[in-house]
Structures are given as structure tokens and as C-alpha cells.
Design an enzyme around this catalytic site. Structure first.
Site, PDB file in Angstrom:
ATOM      1  N   LYS A 115       0.816  -1.215   0.000  1.00 39.62           N
ATOM      2  CA  LYS A 115       0.000   0.000   0.000  1.00 39.62           C
ATOM      3  C   LYS A 115       0.853   1.269   0.000  1.00 39.62           C
ATOM      4  O   LYS A 115       0.388   2.319  -0.445  1.00 39.62           O
ATOM      5  CB  LYS A 115      -0.961  -0.035   1.163  1.00 39.62           C
ATOM      6  CG  LYS A 115      -1.996  -1.134   0.954  1.00 39.62           C
ATOM      7  CD  LYS A 115      -3.054  -1.202   2.008  1.00 39.62           C
ATOM      8  CE  LYS A 115      -4.155  -2.169   1.638  1.00 39.62           C
ATOM      9  NZ  LYS A 115      -3.759  -3.589   1.727  1.00 39.62           N
TER      10      LYS A 115
HETATM   11  C1  LIG Z   1      -4.430  -4.639   1.155  1.00 34.73           C
HETATM   12  C2  LIG Z   1      -3.710  -5.925   1.062  1.00 34.73           C
HETATM   13  C3  LIG Z   1      -4.120  -6.947   0.172  1.00 34.73           C
HETATM   14  C4  LIG Z   1      -5.360  -6.831  -0.679  1.00 34.73           C
HETATM   15  O1  LIG Z   1      -5.232  -5.880  -1.703  1.00 34.73           O
HETATM   16  P1  LIG Z   1      -6.514  -5.364  -2.489  1.00 34.73           P
HETATM   17  O2  LIG Z   1      -6.016  -4.272  -3.362  1.00 34.73           O
HETATM   18  O3  LIG Z   1      -7.468  -4.861  -1.428  1.00 34.73           O
HETATM   19  O4  LIG Z   1      -7.082  -6.511  -3.248  1.00 34.73           O
HETATM   20  C5  LIG Z   1      -3.346  -8.092   0.093  1.00 34.73           C
HETATM   21  N1  LIG Z   1      -2.240  -8.252   0.876  1.00 34.73           N
HETATM   22  C6  LIG Z   1      -1.840  -7.313   1.742  1.00 34.73           C
HETATM   23  C7  LIG Z   1      -0.634  -7.576   2.566  1.00 34.73           C
HETATM   24  C8  LIG Z   1      -2.544  -6.105   1.872  1.00 34.73           C
HETATM   25  O5  LIG Z   1      -2.128  -5.175   2.734  1.00 34.73           O
END
Ligand SMILES: *Cc1c(COP(=O)(O)O)cnc(C)c1O
Length: 468
Positions: A113
């Protein structure tokens, strides 16, 4: 570039508008009015360029007039030249003959993120400066989003952040990554109750006149188009390493809100040859069911060792339904109203066939997840996080359906040290935090604890906003 809402009735906005708006006013999500397309020669010309330059090229058509060439270049240089602790930003690691990892966790909070939120923090600041405005970001987090958003906003002049987390229900590492950031514009709120309760407070604030009459609210969840756009870049950067566009690549993506994997769909729409996008879910498998049988129906959430994928519904899936369903906003608004009333809907034929052209899916349970962790450790001495392991389990389960000379890249969405207990249970080795996060467990925490009622949260935000 103009953006339209998936539900057809909100006004079209430019990039600056959608970045600051988040959700569209008709309840839909913004998508580009048309997909920009690169020729094979244009993609080939990105080979060998540093990540920040690929970011400029890939994002340029989405941004239009909202940033000058100089502004976009400066932002990408700063974000992708400095905020990440690996020269490649998103390095590839080989696991076995055909499986690779794309490491997306070299940012400040050790999850993918950061790649989008570091950019979003800079974009907010640029647009707010230009408009001479301030923005109060409120969000709820079950873990990774909160810390990445706080690190993106801390210390900035024109934005401040109130981040709600369910008290006692995020991991120690996740909580400390939020609460040890000491900046006057950062407020951590530990709320009694579940993540859904915290999320409900946030949603209510956006429509509460007592709040919206005095504060400009901003959102950082993955419905924000700018986040998805930033994630398109690493599909290009990685495919180029394998010889793209002259060779195709398949991706396995640990999926929750369908943001990360939708960015792969966008890359394909832009002309990047992608063989398959594998949607990997844990036992909370609404997306797997939707993609295999057209049944999109929400159940309860089962807690797993991959909390960032423990979802009931997947907000960005609406963008795919819009694009594959003929881009008919009025029809989708009707379909989504039905879903919101009954918590279930059936994909139309067009939606199901459109999705099946590129996507495959697989749901991995706890045993399969542990086995994938063990495979990565035994074959390549790689310690992977449980979310990544769900992706790898799906990649292995669906490998037979993909031509043998196509590399399969699993997106490594978090550093294993964010989830040390689950990793240690699977492979007997406890991953340690990288040195760059420092003495996370030695630093002082700062957060307020609030009762579970909406009024307590609202009054705290109103009482503390605008003071930094
Ligand atoms: C947010 C997240 C996901 C999921 O990603 P999306 O874009 O919501 O599908 C998967 N793995 C981790 C470690 C995350 O922080």
C-alpha cells in the site's frame, strides 16, 4: 483525461477532481472515460528505464492537465527515487523454474500500500496548495492501510489524518506502525468494537452535515482512483524485465478489495500483454465464487492469518463489472441497488464472459497457505508473508492452465515480519523486522481510546481538526 462514475449520474471530473473526491457523489467509483493505449514500440521504449521514469510514462495519460510535465516528474522522482529502500523499488525474486515473486514491500510500512499512498500524499499536497485548501482525512483500518496512509500524510502542511482502528484487533506491529508516528497532524483513534463498526463511523461522517459543514473530508481507501493508477506501474516495470511486450507474463495477486488485481487489468487494457490474472483469495471467497459461477453473494467474514484479505464484499470489483458490462452506468446502478438490498447478485453474461477472458481465480485455505510458505522456504530460502503465500498457492494450483514458457509472478504484498506468528507456525522460523524500521518496539505510542458510539468519534474529530 475525464473520469466517469460507474453508476452513471455523478458529474465527470478530471484527475485532480477524482483524486480529491474519492467516491463519486452517486455512490459509484470513478474510472477513466476511455483507456489510454500504448503501442508495442512505446512499451519497448520503457525497457531499462528506472522505476520513476516508467511511472511518469505510465501515469501521464491518466493525469492529463492536472499536473505539468515538470510537476509529475518531480513527484515521481521524489516518491519512487527516495521513499523506497530498494533501487529497483519493486524487485523480482525467482522461486523455482516458473514462479517469481514481485516484492512490493520495500516502502516505509512494509506493505504494498505504500507504493500508492506515498504518491497520494504528495498529490494531495500539490492540489491543496494550488487550491489553497486544507483536507481532513478520516479512515478506518484493519491494519495495513492505516499505517501506510499515516506515513504518507505525517508532517505535511495541508492535510491531517484521523485513523480509526478497532481496539485490540490489529497486530502489535501494525498498531505500532501507526501509533509511533509522532506528528501534530496525525491522530490515532482506538475504537471499541470491530473494524466494521469503525468503518461505519467513517462512512457516517462523510454524510453528517455537522462535520461536512466545517471540514473538507478526504478518503484514502482503495476506491481512490489515484491509488489504482499508481499500482499499474509495477505491472509494466516487471513485465519489461521478462522481455515484455514481446513476451507475456501471468500474475497471481493476493486479493481483498480487488484494487491491486484491477490495476493489472488496467495494464492489460493499456496494451501490456498479460497472459492471465489469477485472483487469489483466502476462505473469504466471494470473488472466487463470482468469477467461477457468477454468484456474487456476501456471507459473514471468517478471520484468517491473512487479515488484509478478510473481506465480505470487494469494492473495486464494481469497476470491472462496469467495464465488462458495456459501461452502462444506469444498469449497473440498478444491479448494485439490488445487491445492496439483498447482499447477493448474479453477474450478467457480458460481465462473466468479459472477466473470464483475462481472470482466473482460486481460494486457498490455511493448510494450502502454510504449504506455499514451506515451498518458498525450502526451494528458494525465501520467507514470504501469509498473504503472498495465498497468491503462490493459487499460482501453483492453476499452473497447468498456463503455457509452460510463461513466467508466473506472485505479487508479494507484505514483508513477512508484519505477520511473524503465522510465518513461524508454518516454517519454524521467526522473520525479523528489517533494520530500517528501527526500534518499533522501543518507541513511545500515542493514541486515544474512544467508546464505540458514533458521537464520541465525531466529537473528537471536530474538537481536534484544523489545529496542526
Ligand atoms: C491490502 C492488502 C491486500 C489486498 O489488496 P486489495 O487491493 O485490497 O485486493 C493483500 N495483501 C496485503 C498484505 C494487503 O495489505
Amino acid at each position: 483525461m475525464q473520469y466517469v462514475s460507474t453508476r452513471g449520474s455523478a458529474p465527470a471530473l478530471d484527475f485532480e477532481g477524482v483524486t480529491l473526491a474519492g467516491l463519486a457523489s452517486d455512490g459509484g467509483l470513478y474510472v477513466p472515460a476511455e483507456w489510454p493505449r500504448f503501442s508495442a514500440a512505446e512499451i519497448r521504449a520503457m525497457r531499462g528505464r528506472p522505476y520513476w521514469e516508467i511511472a511518469v510514462t505510465v501515469m501521464r495519460p491518466f493525469i492529463g492537465d492536472s499536473l505539468t510535465e515538470d510537476e509529475l516528474t518531480a513527484i515521481c522522482r521524489e516518491v519512487y527515487g527516495e521513499a523506497f529502500h530498494h533501487a529497483a523499488v519493486t524487485p523480482l525474486v525467482q522461486l523455482d523454474e516458473r514462479n517469481w515473486l514481485l516484492e512490493l514491500f520495500h516502502g516505509p510500512t512494509l506493505a504494498f500500500k505504500d507504493i500508492a499512498l506515498q504518491l497520494l500524499g504528495r498529490l494531495f499536497e500539490t492540489f491543496l496548495e494550488r487550491r489553497d485548501q486544507r483536507l481532513t482525512i478520516v479512515g478506518a483500518t484493519s491494519g495495513d492501510t492505516g499505517s501506510a496512509a499515516i506515513h504518507a500524510v505525517a508532517g505535511r502542511k495541508r492535510s491531517e489524518i484521523f485513523m480509526l482502528h478497532p481496539k485490540g484487533r490489529v497486530s502489535d506491529v501494525q498498531r505500532r506502525q501507526m501509533t509511533t508516528v509522532r506528528a501534530p497532524n496525525v491522530h490515532n483513534l482506538a475504537i471499541e468494537g470491530s473494524f466494521d463498526d469503525a468503518q461505519a463511523h467513517v462512512k457516517r461522517m462523510f454524510t453528517d452535515p455537522e462535520v461536512t459543514s466545517v471540514l473538507d473530508l478526504g478518503a484514502v481507501n482503495s476506491i481512490n482512483w489515484a491509488r489504482l493508477m499508481a499500482q499499474v506501474v509495477y505491472y509494466f516495470a516487471s513485465a519489461l524485465q521478462f522481455g515484455g511486450p514481446d513476451r507475456t507474463v501471468a500474475y497471481a495477486v493476493p486479493t481483498g478489495n480487488f484494487g491491486d488485481v484491477f490495476a493489472g487489468y488496467v495494464a492489460a487494457k493499456m496494451g501490456l500483454p498479460i497472459e492471465r490474472l489469477i485472483v487469489a483469495t483466502n476462505v473469504n471467497d466471494i470473488l472466487h465464487r463470482a468469477l467461477t459461477s457468477g454468484d456474487y453473494s456476501a456471507g459473514g467474514v471468517t478471520p484468517t492469518i491473512t487479515p488484509s484479505m478478510d473481506i465480505q464484499v470487494s469494492s473495486n470489483f464494481e469497476r470491472l463489472l462496469f467495464d465488462c458490462g458495456g459501461r452502462d452506468g444506469a444498469a449497473l446502478a440498478e444491479q448494485m441497488r439490488g445487491f445492496e438490498a439483498s447482499r447477493a447478485m448474479q453477474l450478467t453474461n457480458a460481465q462473466a464472459t468479459g472477466a473470464a477472458a483475462l481472470f482466473a481465480s482460486h481460494s486457498a485455505d490455511q493448510v494450502a497457505t502454510a504449504r506455499a510458505l514451506q515451498h518458498a522456504y525450502q526451494r528458494a530460502k525465501q520467507i514470504i508473508d501469509p498473504h503472498t503465500a495465498v497468491g503462490l498457492a493459487a499460482a501453483q494450483a492453476l499452473a497447468d492452465g498456463i503455457a509452460a514458457d510463461v513466467p508466473v509472478v506472485t505479487l508479494a504484498t507484505a514483508h513477512p515480519a508484519k505477520f511473524p506468528d503465522a510465518v513461524e507456525r508454518a516454517i519454524g522460523v521467526r522473520p525479523s523486522l528489517p533494520a530500517r524500521v528501527g526500534d518499533l518496539f522501543g518507541r513511545e505510542e500515542s493514541y486515544v481510546e474512544l467508546a464505540g458510539d458514533y458521537a464520541a468519534t465525531r466529537d473528537f474529530v471536530l474538537g481536534h481538526a484544523g489545529q496542526a
